[in-house]
Design an enzyme around this catalytic site. Structure first.
Site, mmCIF file in Angstrom:
data_model
loop_
_atom_site.group_PDB
_atom_site.id
_atom_site.type_symbol
_atom_site.label_atom_id
_atom_site.label_comp_id
_atom_site.label_asym_id
_atom_site.label_seq_id
_atom_site.Cartn_x
_atom_site.Cartn_y
_atom_site.Cartn_z
ATOM 1 C CG HIS A 27 2.846 -8.520 -2.440
ATOM 2 N ND1 HIS A 27 3.343 -7.248 -2.284
ATOM 3 C CD2 HIS A 27 3.107 -8.873 -3.724
ATOM 4 C CE1 HIS A 27 3.868 -6.848 -3.436
ATOM 5 N NE2 HIS A 27 3.750 -7.814 -4.325
ATOM 6 C CG ASP B 118 -3.174 -8.103 -1.010
ATOM 7 O OD1 ASP B 118 -3.724 -7.764 -2.073
ATOM 8 O OD2 ASP B 118 -1.962 -8.373 -0.931
ATOM 9 C CD GLN C 106 -1.834 -12.146 -7.782
ATOM 10 O OE1 GLN C 106 -2.334 -12.655 -8.779
ATOM 11 N NE2 GLN C 106 -0.745 -11.381 -7.849
ATOM 12 C CE LYS D 190 -0.939 -7.636 -8.854
ATOM 13 N NZ LYS D 190 0.400 -7.820 -9.392
ATOM 14 C CB CYS E 278 6.870 -8.569 -3.515
ATOM 15 S SG CYS E 278 7.620 -7.555 -4.787
#
Lengths: 411, 145
Positions: free
Chosen positions: A123, A199, A202, A225, A367
């Site tokens: 991302h 990261d 998600q 999220k 993104c």
């Protein structure tokens, strides 16, 4: 699989609304999840009965507000298997968490000629901060490529790691759903003395997360999220790394002492939390952790995988060659994020037609422009699932895709 | 509620499926400008060949949705052979149709937009206005370069 959605859907007030007179079909949880009543109540209750600034007042409600915030920190600690609440830094979102690492750890530890290894499926939040740092420090950015199945191609990992001080990569792609072999990459990086930043924007909302098992040094994720509010996220870092890092932003809360000559930074975690924090959002995120823990993250993952398998199978069966779904074909290797193309119809047009049927999907580059270039597209449409989705949502998507074909198909 | 038929008029879809003036022009003498829509990743390239204050020829390239591509096609037809003054009037008129106020709030002069009139429904879909104005902004950049 539908048992979980049947049990949870009623917890999410927004999902009972209509769009254009049709029940909403929300398939954009990779962008942001919906919020359960428990989270809304926690934030509302905080403002109604507790609201006071934290770590300052000596009065009753200020004390309760501080306790509420630190209790939420402890919940986050246990949720990701951190050793201490001192390792849980509240920030705005995963983006700010990555920027914190780039500014604080990066500026302190990277020198001209050092390399940072990223991947082609990152991302922009895990690309641009490193571009900015590279321009400042003259460091080299390297990229792990993808194979044809949308998985990371690790054949040249050892060679790429040569001279690398930091490996920063997504634990689950927001476009392909790909879950890379995190532990293998982390171990290889550590063998070379590199630090590993994951990261988890998600991953953490969808997969049971234990930072020790993952083998990373930093983990960034966002609250919104994972059923929590916007404006709150977390950086987890190994305590000895965080301890050695200089503060990120300066202000109140992050100091022990300030004089006209200088300042003494506060202890962890407050060293990195300048200014009045997003207290209500922290409380909301704590409630979201309770909510997800009540379901059990193993159950969340099972539900996602099974619904993803259903979507891959039924969408492909119905739409055949007109539909291209990117990312690993094996549901176990991915999360519930399905980026797709439908004939040569642009993603914007797909999502516009689906909107007419109250089906909410994301369209665009997500993104992740370097990844779009690897896929040879400018944009994709993306459907993503969470605990409140069931097979009927996938069926609605599938039926609405027929309308896309009706409007844009061969004349 | 605005319906899809407000957006995807037949004439719009025709320009999307059969784009006019798609291609490139040799630079120089032509000028080239690129435009990006950061929201959706759409890219448009506009080539203009100017002579005596006129747009002698125009071509466009790039990738994008039906609205951005059809607008570029219709725009190319509308501006080809027009004076720079007329092109500016068309642009202001088109942007006024998209509810975009230009030049300090002056009312845009009326202009015959031709096929571009078919895009009037875009204004009911605010997210798509940027798709329809991308090629116009790129054209302006190309004329100014």
């Amino acid at each position: 699989m539908s048992d979980l959605a049947a049990a949870t859907k009623a917890d999410f007030p927004l999902l009972s609304r209509d769009v254009y007179g049709k029940p909403i079909v929300y398939l954009d949880s990779a962008a942001t999840s919906q919020k359960p009543q428990a989270v809304l109540d926690a934030m509302d209750g905080y403002y109604r009965t507790v609201n006071a600034n934290v770590h300052r007042g000596a009065y009753h409600i200020a004390d309760i507000a501080t306790q509420a915030m630190e209790e939420a920190r402890a919940k986050l600690q246990h949720f990701v298997g951190a050793a201490s609440p001192r390792e849980i830094i509240f920030c705005r979102n995963a983006t700010e968490a990555v920027n914190l690492v780039a500014h604080s750890w990066g500026r302190t530890n990277l020198r001209e000629g050092d390399a940072v290894l990223l991947t082609h499926m990152e991302h922009h939040a895990n690309i641009v901060p490193w571009h900015m740092l590279a321009a400042e420090l003259d460091i080299e950015l390297r990229w792990l490529p993808l194979d044809n199945d949308g998985r990371l191609d690790l054949r040249n990992l050892d060679r790429l790691l040569d001279g690398v001080r930091l490996v920063a990569f997504s634990a689950m792609s927001n476009v392909l759903g790909t879950i890379p072999p995190i532990r293998r990459i982390a171990d290889a990086a550590h063998e070379r003395g590199a630090v590993v930043l994951l990261d988890g924007a998600q991953y953490v909302p969808h997969v049971p997360t234990d930072v020790t098992e993952l083998g990373c040094d930093f983990l960034a994720f966002s609250g919104h999220k994972m059923c929590g509010p916007t404006g709150i996220g977390v950086l987890w870092g190994r305590e000895e790394l965080l301890e050695a890092m200089p503060p990120f932003m300066g202000g109140g809360e992050m100091i022990l002492n300030v004089t006209t000559e200088g300042f003494l930074p506060n202890e962890l975690p407050w060293k990195f939390e300048a200014g009045t924090p997003a207290i209500a959002e922290v409380v909301g995120l704590g409630a979201a952790v309770d909510y997800l823990s009540g379901i059990g993250m193993e159950a969340v993952r099972r539900h996602d995988t099974s619904l993803t398998a259903y979507a891959l199978r039924t969408l492909t069966e119905r739409h055949g060659e007109r539909l291209t779904i990117h990312g690993p074909a094996e549901p176990a290797a991915r999360g519930g994020v399905l980026s797709f193309e439908y004939g040569d119809v642009h993603a914007h047009d797909i999502s516009q037609v689906l909107d007419e049927w109250a089906v909410c999907v994301r369209a665009g580059h997500h993104c992740a422009k370097p990844l779009m270039r690897c896929l040879g597209v400018v944009a994709t449409a993306r459907a993503s699932v969470y605990i409140y989705n069931d097979t009927s949502d996938i069926d609605e998507l599938s039926e609405a895709l027929d309308r896309v074909g009706d409007l844009f198909g061969p004349q | 509620m605005p319906g899809l038929e407000d957006l995807y008029r037949e004439i719009v879809l025709d320009h999307y499926r059969n784009p006019r003036n798609r291609g490139e022009l040799p630079c120089p003498p032509a000028r080239r400008a690129e435009g990006f829509n950061p929201l959706c990743g759409d890219e448009v390239v506009v080539y203009t060949d100017l002579a005596d204050g006129m747009v002698r020829d125009v071509r466009f390239g790039g990738q994008g949705c039906s609205i951005s591509q059809s607008t570029a096609s219709m725009m190319s037809v509308a501006v080809k052979g027009r004076s720079l003054e007329e092109v500016e009037k068309l642009e202001r008129s088109f942007k006024a149709m998209m509810s975009i106020v230009t030049d300090g709030g002056e009312v845009a002069p009326p202009a015959d937009l031709g096929d571009l009139e078919a895009l009037r429904g875009v204004v009911k879909f605010p997210v798509r206005i940027k798709c329809a104005t991308l090629c116009w902004n790129t054209l302006t950049e190309s004329l100014r370069s």
